[in-house]
Design an enzyme around this catalytic site. Structure first.
Site, PDB file in Angstrom:
ATOM      1  N   GLY A 223       0.793  -1.206   0.000  1.00 15.10           N
ATOM      2  CA  GLY A 223       0.000   0.000   0.000  1.00 15.10           C
ATOM      3  C   GLY A 223       0.831   1.264   0.000  1.00 15.10           C
ATOM      4  N   HIS A 224       0.293   2.303   0.636  1.00 15.95           N
ATOM      5  CA  HIS A 224       0.868   3.644   0.567  1.00 15.95           C
ATOM      6  C   HIS A 224       2.255   3.708   1.197  1.00 15.95           C
ATOM      7  CE1 HIS A 224       0.690   7.975   0.124  1.00 15.95           C
ATOM      8  NE2 HIS A 224       0.858   8.172   1.421  1.00 15.95           N
ATOM      9  N   PHE A 225       2.371   3.252   2.453  1.00 17.71           N
ATOM     10  CA  PHE A 225       3.654   3.272   3.156  1.00 17.71           C
ATOM     11  C   PHE A 225       4.317   1.902   3.033  1.00 17.71           C
ATOM     12  CE2 PHE A 225       1.335   6.615   5.673  1.00 17.71           C
ATOM     13  CZ  PHE A 225       2.135   7.679   5.294  1.00 17.71           C
TER      14      PHE A 225
END
Length: 249
Positions: A223-225
């Site tokens: 995902g994002h991180f």
């Protein structure tokens, strides 16, 4: 997110990882005396790099760090020895559903549209940023969103965040300039992207290859991180890229 990556790079590289004004452990000047904009942030980072006498550097750009880094690159294109891009946008294709209410705020600048974005600063959303799209959520420490939320909940920080979200609109007209920098300078580039990111989706990763056809691209099931989950995958890719493209310069 970078706290675990930095030691894996610092044995061979001088790693500079500043917090921006209003973020992390940096000072938080009052909004009446300091404009929380991307232009102001770039000026601060630029002054820091001058103070450190950093005349050449590879940049790791992610999320807000992408337009900050690319604006800095436009000011000093000769200094950029390489790019590591992780879920950081420079193309219209990368601004999808998540950005729709933010675009509404950009278009009217109203108090109503501003307040509608307050939900982005809640613990629920902060946790979402760390867990959504992750292949194995059990690898993500809850300390992440607890720590981040404590910083977001500081007095006055909500307005700082909303100021920055509004000012993000000033980056979009610069996308052609960023892309021209890519084409003309062709810095060695590594793209490591979490394909399940709702904020900066995978659709924003592939257009880089139009302007940087030699870029190395790795789309990870994360995902994002993504460094929170895939550090064991990403760190060797980053070290190998830097060793081949930056260390010899």
């Amino acid at each position: 997110m970078f706290r675990n990556l930095i030691p894996l790079l610092a044995d061979r590289y001088h790693v500079v990882a500043p917090d921006y004004p209003g973020y992390g452990q940096s000072a938080t000047p009052d909004r009446s005396t300091y404009a929380y904009t991307f232009a102001a942030t770039v000026d601060i980072v630029d002054k820091l790099m001058v103070r450190l006498e950093a005349k050449s550097y590879a940049m790791y750009v992610m999320d807000y760090g992408a337009p900050v880094g690319y604006r800095l690159a436009l000011k000093h294109p000769e200094r950029v020895s390489g790019l590591i891009i992780q879920n950081g946008n420079a193309y219209d294709e990368g601004l999808k559903e998540f950005w729709d209410p933010i675009k509404t705020y950009w278009s009217d600048g109203s108090a109503k549209s501003r307040e509608a974005l307050s939900g982005l600063l809640t613990l629920e959303t902060t946790k979402f940023q760390y867990t959504d799209g992750m292949e194995d959520v059990s690898r993500i420490s809850p300390d992440n969103w607890v720590h981040d939320q404590a910083l977001l909940d500081r007095p006055g920080n909500k307005d700082i965040q909303l100021d920055m979200l509004y000012d993000y609109r000033t980056n979009v007209p610069l996308y052609p300039d960023f892309q021209r920098f890519f084409r003309e300078r062709k810095p060695p580039t590594l793209i490591v992207w979490g394909k399940n990111d709702f904020i900066f989706p995978e659709a924003g990763a592939h257009p880089y290859l139009k302007d940087l056809p030699d870029a190395e691209i790795h789309i990870l099931n994360s995902g994002h991180f993504l460094l929170e989950e895939k550090l064991d995958v990403a760190a060797p890719l980053i070290n190998d890229f830097l060793d081949r493209n930056v260390a010899k310069k």
